[in-house]
Design a protein around this motif. Sequence first.
Motif, short mmCIF file in Angstrom:
data_model
loop_
_atom_site.label_atom_id
_atom_site.label_comp_id
_atom_site.label_asym_id
_atom_site.label_seq_id
_atom_site.Cartn_x
_atom_site.Cartn_y
_atom_site.Cartn_z
N ALA A 140 -8.50 15.13 -9.29
CA ALA A 140 -8.77 14.14 -8.68
C ALA A 140 -9.18 14.00 -7.16
O ALA A 140 -10.37 14.00 -7.04
CB ALA A 140 -8.47 12.76 -9.29
N ALA A 141 -7.69 14.92 -6.90
CA ALA A 141 -8.10 14.81 -5.89
C ALA A 141 -9.44 15.98 -4.85
O ALA A 141 -9.48 15.63 -3.91
CB ALA A 141 -6.33 15.22 -4.67
N VAL A 142 -9.47 17.12 -5.39
CA VAL A 142 -10.09 17.97 -4.87
C VAL A 142 -11.49 17.74 -5.41
O VAL A 142 -12.65 18.01 -4.54
CB VAL A 142 -10.40 19.35 -6.19
CG1 VAL A 142 -11.01 20.44 -5.76
CG2 VAL A 142 -8.53 19.89 -5.79
N VAL B 165 -4.64 7.99 -5.26
CA VAL B 165 -4.61 8.99 -6.35
C VAL B 165 -2.85 9.11 -7.23
O VAL B 165 -2.77 10.12 -6.31
CB VAL B 165 -4.96 10.00 -6.51
CG1 VAL B 165 -5.07 10.82 -7.73
CG2 VAL B 165 -6.72 9.52 -6.08
N LEU B 166 -2.28 8.42 -8.00
CA LEU B 166 -0.60 8.88 -7.90
C LEU B 166 -0.45 9.07 -9.20
O LEU B 166 -1.31 8.97 -10.50
CB LEU B 166 -0.25 7.43 -7.71
CG LEU B 166 -0.66 7.28 -6.46
CD1 LEU B 166 0.19 4.87 -6.02
CD2 LEU B 166 -0.01 7.82 -5.42
N PRO C 240 -2.73 1.59 -7.19
CA PRO C 240 -3.51 3.19 -7.10
C PRO C 240 -5.14 2.82 -7.42
O PRO C 240 -5.82 1.94 -7.98
CB PRO C 240 -2.88 3.55 -8.21
CG PRO C 240 -2.41 2.85 -8.18
CD PRO C 240 -1.89 1.05 -7.87
N LEU C 241 -5.66 4.08 -6.94
CA LEU C 241 -7.24 4.50 -6.78
C LEU C 241 -7.15 4.96 -7.97
O LEU C 241 -8.56 4.35 -9.29
CB LEU C 241 -7.79 5.21 -5.81
CG LEU C 241 -8.22 5.65 -6.17
CD1 LEU C 241 -10.02 4.61 -6.12
CD2 LEU C 241 -9.71 6.87 -5.27
N LEU C 242 -6.06 5.93 -8.61
CA LEU C 242 -6.46 6.25 -9.94
C LEU C 242 -4.41 6.67 -10.04
O LEU C 242 -4.00 6.58 -9.09
CB LEU C 242 -6.92 7.41 -10.31
CG LEU C 242 -8.60 7.09 -10.03
CD1 LEU C 242 -9.04 8.98 -9.93
CD2 LEU C 242 -8.76 6.91 -11.08
N GLU C 243 -4.10 6.65 -10.99
CA GLU C 243 -3.18 6.68 -11.92
C GLU C 243 -3.28 7.50 -12.98
O GLU C 243 -3.60 6.61 -14.38
CB GLU C 243 -2.36 5.01 -11.71
CG GLU C 243 -0.11 5.50 -11.83
CD GLU C 243 0.09 4.00 -12.16
OE1 GLU C 243 0.77 3.27 -11.96
OE2 GLU C 243 -0.41 3.55 -13.43
#
Length: 307
Positions: free
Chosen positions: A244-246, A206-207, A231-234
């Motif tokens: 998103a990470a949480v 996730v970036l 990226p998984l998510l940008e």
Amino acid sequence: MSEEQRGPIAHRVPDLAALELLLAVARHGSLGRAARELGITQPAASSRIRSMERQLGVALVDRSPRGSRLTDAGALVTDWAGRIVEAAEAFDAGAQALRDRRDSRLRVAASMTIAEYLLPGWLIALRQGRPGTAVSLLAGNSAAVAERLLRDDADLGFVEGLAVPEGLDGTVIGHDRLIVVAAPGHDWARRRSPVSPEKLAATSLVLRERGSGTRQVLDSALAEYGGLAEPLLELASTTAVKAAAVSGAGPAVLSELAVTEELASRRLVRIPVEGVRLRRDLRAVWRQGHRPTGPARDLLSLTRSSG
């Protein structure tokens, strides 16, 4: 044109200090009293009058034990001097008005991490010293900050990254570390060994978006390991990447400044990484040749004193 008329006018016309002295002599009829009014010694005043007389080529003041009297030429020059000094006073008043207008506002552009986690404290401190200055803040990635400065849409900018953007000058005001984080339930959170640079580069993360200081540093650090995977998510903000990470979407790379609370509450876990340097400089930047003045200069000073 005669020899005396050639060259810049500044070489042919007395400066304002000399003209103000001549006007004071006319008011007081005394070189000594004129000198005291202007805060200079009488010998300095005499020297200034003599220098002006040599420059103009005429006698301006007759000196005697009874005082100082203007010559006919001196009276005429004094009349001209009054108009020049009045014009200079109008010029000074106009310049002060420009400074007041400049100092009444401050346009700041800052990259997201600095805007969210550092600037609020600096701006509170600035307000204590400049309560009349209205501050507008434009937050975006480092590339957007540079664009705003180059368009003259901001007076001072703050960026994170590897270097000063082209067309700008700047100074390092601090440092920041990027760290890899993941939700406690992610496989990486249970690893007993650090993640290698190769593994980090090959993993979809996730970036932040391209153009952000975070992405610039990460791209550079992992270039020799094959570069970042897709990226998984940008996402366009630090807050969105954290969320998103949480939620467990995947590992993310974020500023250490941005995840203090999440790490303390264990909503995110720091993932050790070995063999790669993810440290970056925090910079204040401005257009080349336009060093900060007024409130922008004061804000720059506050960033340094807080470091």
